[in-house]
Design a protein around this motif. Structure first.
Motif, PDB file in Angstrom:
ATOM      1  N   LEU A  72       7.527   6.771  -8.836  1.00  0.00           N
ATOM      2  CA  LEU A  72       7.520   5.585  -9.186  1.00  0.00           C
ATOM      3  C   LEU A  72       8.224   4.556  -8.621  1.00  0.00           C
ATOM      4  CD1 LEU A  72       6.347   3.576 -11.511  1.00  0.00           C
ATOM      5  CD2 LEU A  72       7.822   4.393 -13.155  1.00  0.00           C
ATOM      6  N   ASP A  73       7.546   3.681  -7.822  1.00  0.00           N
ATOM      7  CA  ASP A  73       8.554   2.885  -7.122  1.00  0.00           C
ATOM      8  C   ASP A  73       8.929   1.407  -7.704  1.00  0.00           C
ATOM      9  OD1 ASP A  73       8.260   4.085  -4.409  1.00  0.00           O
ATOM     10  OD2 ASP A  73       6.083   3.754  -5.071  1.00  0.00           O
ATOM     11  N   ILE A  74       8.247   0.879  -8.678  1.00  0.00           N
ATOM     12  CA  ILE A  74       8.424  -0.283  -9.578  1.00  0.00           C
ATOM     13  C   ILE A  74       8.034  -0.200 -10.847  1.00  0.00           C
ATOM     14  CG2 ILE A  74       7.785  -2.956  -9.584  1.00  0.00           C
ATOM     15  CD1 ILE A  74       6.878  -2.500  -6.613  1.00  0.00           C
ATOM     16  N   LEU A  75       9.089  -0.281 -11.660  1.00  0.00           N
ATOM     17  CA  LEU A  75       8.835  -0.390 -13.148  1.00  0.00           C
ATOM     18  C   LEU A  75       8.927  -1.823 -13.708  1.00  0.00           C
ATOM     19  CD1 LEU A  75       8.344   0.916 -15.871  1.00  0.00           C
ATOM     20  CD2 LEU A  75      10.560   1.667 -15.864  1.00  0.00           C
ATOM     21  N   ILE A  76       8.170  -2.407 -14.177  1.00  0.00           N
ATOM     22  CA  ILE A  76       8.472  -3.620 -14.854  1.00  0.00           C
ATOM     23  C   ILE A  76       8.074  -3.732 -16.303  1.00  0.00           C
ATOM     24  CG2 ILE A  76       7.778  -6.174 -14.486  1.00  0.00           C
ATOM     25  CD1 ILE A  76       6.722  -5.757 -11.757  1.00  0.00           C
ATOM     26  N   SER A 123      -1.314  -5.657  -7.398  1.00  0.00           N
ATOM     27  CA  SER A 123      -2.593  -5.129  -6.935  1.00  0.00           C
ATOM     28  C   SER A 123      -3.576  -5.622  -5.648  1.00  0.00           C
ATOM     29  CB  SER A 123      -3.632  -5.232  -8.095  1.00  0.00           C
ATOM     30  OG  SER A 123      -5.101  -4.891  -7.864  1.00  0.00           O
ATOM     31  N   ASN A 124      -3.422  -7.021  -5.613  1.00  0.00           N
ATOM     32  CA  ASN A 124      -3.682  -7.586  -4.289  1.00  0.00           C
ATOM     33  C   ASN A 124      -3.066  -7.076  -3.020  1.00  0.00           C
ATOM     34  OD1 ASN A 124      -5.912  -8.634  -5.732  1.00  0.00           O
ATOM     35  ND2 ASN A 124      -4.860 -10.811  -5.724  1.00  0.00           N
ATOM     36  N   ALA A 125      -1.584  -6.701  -3.266  1.00  0.00           N
ATOM     37  CA  ALA A 125      -0.830  -6.394  -2.323  1.00  0.00           C
ATOM     38  C   ALA A 125      -1.196  -4.868  -1.826  1.00  0.00           C
ATOM     39  CB  ALA A 125       0.563  -6.588  -2.545  1.00  0.00           C
ATOM     40  N   GLY A 126      -2.113  -4.070  -2.797  1.00  0.00           N
ATOM     41  CA  GLY A 126      -2.321  -2.810  -2.285  1.00  0.00           C
ATOM     42  C   GLY A 126      -1.659  -1.862  -3.160  1.00  0.00           C
ATOM     43  N   ALA A 127      -0.729  -2.173  -3.859  1.00  0.00           N
ATOM     44  CA  ALA A 127      -0.147  -1.065  -4.725  1.00  0.00           C
ATOM     45  C   ALA A 127      -1.110  -0.574  -5.806  1.00  0.00           C
ATOM     46  CB  ALA A 127       1.107  -1.816  -5.407  1.00  0.00           C
ATOM     47  N   THR A 128      -0.852   0.588  -6.316  1.00  0.00           N
ATOM     48  CA  THR A 128      -1.272   1.160  -7.436  1.00  0.00           C
ATOM     49  C   THR A 128      -0.712   0.560  -8.457  1.00  0.00           C
ATOM     50  OG1 THR A 128      -2.364   3.188  -6.304  1.00  0.00           O
ATOM     51  CG2 THR A 128      -2.025   3.179  -8.567  1.00  0.00           C
ATOM     52  N   LEU A 130      11.009   7.932 -11.147  1.00  0.00           N
ATOM     53  CA  LEU A 130      11.886   6.934 -10.602  1.00  0.00           C
ATOM     54  C   LEU A 130      12.780   7.556  -9.383  1.00  0.00           C
ATOM     55  CD1 LEU A 130      12.889   4.774 -13.673  1.00  0.00           C
ATOM     56  CD2 LEU A 130      11.454   4.048 -11.642  1.00  0.00           C
ATOM     57  N   ILE A 131      13.366   8.549  -9.723  1.00  0.00           N
ATOM     58  CA  ILE A 131      14.209   9.346  -8.922  1.00  0.00           C
ATOM     59  C   ILE A 131      13.478   9.521  -7.593  1.00  0.00           C
ATOM     60  CG2 ILE A 131      15.607  11.308  -8.373  1.00  0.00           C
ATOM     61  CD1 ILE A 131      16.782  11.309 -11.072  1.00  0.00           C
ATOM     62  N   LYS A 132      12.241  10.340  -7.650  1.00  0.00           N
ATOM     63  CA  LYS A 132      11.466  10.749  -6.769  1.00  0.00           C
ATOM     64  C   LYS A 132      11.078   9.770  -5.736  1.00  0.00           C
ATOM     65  CE  LYS A 132       8.427  13.755  -8.161  1.00  0.00           C
ATOM     66  NZ  LYS A 132       7.197  14.504  -8.689  1.00  0.00           N
ATOM     67  N   SER A 133      10.984   8.500  -6.145  1.00  0.00           N
ATOM     68  CA  SER A 133      10.627   7.438  -5.110  1.00  0.00           C
ATOM     69  C   SER A 133      11.725   7.142  -4.133  1.00  0.00           C
ATOM     70  CB  SER A 133      10.504   6.036  -5.796  1.00  0.00           C
ATOM     71  OG  SER A 133      10.699   4.868  -4.994  1.00  0.00           O
ATOM     72  N   GLY A 134      13.204   7.438  -4.523  1.00  0.00           N
ATOM     73  CA  GLY A 134      14.001   7.450  -3.721  1.00  0.00           C
ATOM     74  C   GLY A 134      14.720   5.906  -3.401  1.00  0.00           C
ATOM     75  N   ASN A 135      13.920   5.184  -3.950  1.00  0.00           N
ATOM     76  CA  ASN A 135      14.214   3.650  -3.783  1.00  0.00           C
ATOM     77  C   ASN A 135      13.366   2.640  -4.465  1.00  0.00           C
ATOM     78  OD1 ASN A 135      15.438   1.232  -2.634  1.00  0.00           O
ATOM     79  ND2 ASN A 135      13.798   0.974  -1.073  1.00  0.00           N
ATOM     80  N   ARG A 187       0.975  -1.110  -0.183  1.00  0.00           N
ATOM     81  CA  ARG A 187       0.033  -0.064   0.005  1.00  0.00           C
ATOM     82  C   ARG A 187       0.864   1.190  -0.063  1.00  0.00           C
ATOM     83  NH1 ARG A 187      -3.979  -1.427   4.823  1.00  0.00           N
ATOM     84  NH2 ARG A 187      -2.044  -2.274   5.489  1.00  0.00           N
ATOM     85  N   GLY A 188       0.476   2.234  -0.820  1.00  0.00           N
ATOM     86  CA  GLY A 188       1.209   3.556  -0.957  1.00  0.00           C
ATOM     87  C   GLY A 188       2.205   3.458  -2.082  1.00  0.00           C
ATOM     88  N   LYS A 189       2.634   2.121  -2.474  1.00  0.00           N
ATOM     89  CA  LYS A 189       3.452   1.883  -3.612  1.00  0.00           C
ATOM     90  C   LYS A 189       2.878   2.123  -5.106  1.00  0.00           C
ATOM     91  CE  LYS A 189       6.849   0.763  -1.014  1.00  0.00           C
ATOM     92  NZ  LYS A 189       8.328   1.542  -0.885  1.00  0.00           N
TER      93      LYS A 189
END
Length: 327
Positions: free
Chosen positions: A103-107, A50-55, A146-151, A28-30
């Motif tokens: 953006l925390d995850i880019l697949i 999605s089920n784990a709460g990510a957008t 991606l930079i804005k995420s910090g991680n 959640r929040g990712k």
């Protein structure tokens, strides 16, 4: 080569599913982007995130098809994206940046195999243009988020087909040698792995880590252009209702998506990157002449080749200087 290319012995394996690889983590929040996240292993990747709460933002060529497939999932957005069209890529990225979200995850999951048209409108080899250049451009355009995420983590799907050989940077579009669709596909997947190597080198100071993933042998929509004879070479046949019947060793979509999810969330990978992963672990390096359908060949993680490919890709796409991305 990178010394980080050593198995971690994660306790997962070929039979691990994406849900198991998530290991109950709350996302959640990712914010995550999954290209081609409405079919095959991309659909399962989207479902688990999605089920784990990510957008989850899904980039799709066919908006109606994607919305139909994803209609029951929570926190999922669909935006048009055609990786073979530079304007579409730029518009997709612009839409993301307008939202001012990190953006925390880019697949980088989408891809083509054995397409009916072997060159795109620019004269680029279709495998190379879609599987590598499209995702290269997309990642560059999303750099600020991606930079804005910090991680953040960038996961790009490669393939065991990289074992067919190193990429020929002097003849990316097969103008000097006879076209071979298997070599073309294999080289595009070598490019995907090399992209992760160089992206990680350039991104880690900004909190961006990159990984290449071999999902394993899975029967997805990528096989739709293969003939029955070509499928038979892999031990695959069609049943009475045209469904695929595969031998042991092939993975389900749930298993095929596992390594993407593992690379996106596993704490074992904190402080690591620029590696080729399979079966929810960092792959072992194997000799160039190995017949194994596992492991990574050295040419797919070669740092010199990765830097050269990066420079060529920038030149082909006429990408200008992006702070922190270009040297």
């Amino acid at each position: 080569m990178t010394s980080a290319q050593k198995p971690l012995h994660s306790a997962f394996g070929p039979q691990t599913t994406a849900q198991e690889a998530l290991a109950g983590r709350d996302l959640r929040g990712k914010v995550a982007i999954v290209t081609g996240g409405h079919g095959g292993i991309g659909l399962e990747t989207t479902r688990v995130l999605s089920n784990a709460g990510a957008t989850v933002i899904v980039g799709a060529r066919d908006i109606n098809k994607a919305q139909d497939k994803l209609s029951t999932m929570k926190n999922v957005e669909v935006i048009h994206l055609d990786l073979a069209d530079p304007k579409s890529i730029d518009q997709f990225a612009a839409d993301i940046l307008k939202s001012n979200r990190a953006l925390d995850i880019l697949i980088n999951n989408a891809g083509v195999a054995n397409p009916p048209v072997i060159k795109d409108a620019r004269g680029f080899d279709t495998h190379f243009a879609t599987n590598h250049l499209g995702h290269f451009q997309l990642t560059a355009r999303l750099w600020e988020a991606l930079i804005k995420s910090g991680n953040s983590r960038v996961i790009t799907l490669s393939s065991i087909s990289h074992m067919l050989g190193p990429i020929d940077l002097s003849d990316l579009n097969f103008t000097k040698r006879p076209y071979d669709k298997d070599i073309s596909y294999g080289e595009s997947k070598t490019a995907c792995s090399l992209f992760a190597v160089e992206l990680d080198k350039r991104g880690k100071e900004h909190g961006i880590r990159a990984f290449a993933v071999n999902p394993g042998a899975i029967l997805t929509g990528l096989t739709r252009h293969l003939t029955d004879e070509e499928l038979a070479a892999w031990g695959v046949r069609r049943g009475e209702n045209s469904e695929f019947i595969s031998p042991e060793g092939f993975k389900s979509a749930e298993q095929g998506a596992a390594t993407s999810i593992w690379c996106a969330v596993s704490p074992l990978l904190e402080g690591k990157g620029g590696v080729y992963c399979e079966n929810c672990d960092i792959a072992a390096i194997v000799p160039a002449d190995s017949k194994l359908m596992t492991g990574v060949r050295e040419w797919a993680i070669d740092q010199t080749a990765a830097e050269m490919l990066w420079t060529v890709s920038e030149d082909l796409l006429h990408i200008g200087s992006i702070p922190g991305l270009s040297k």
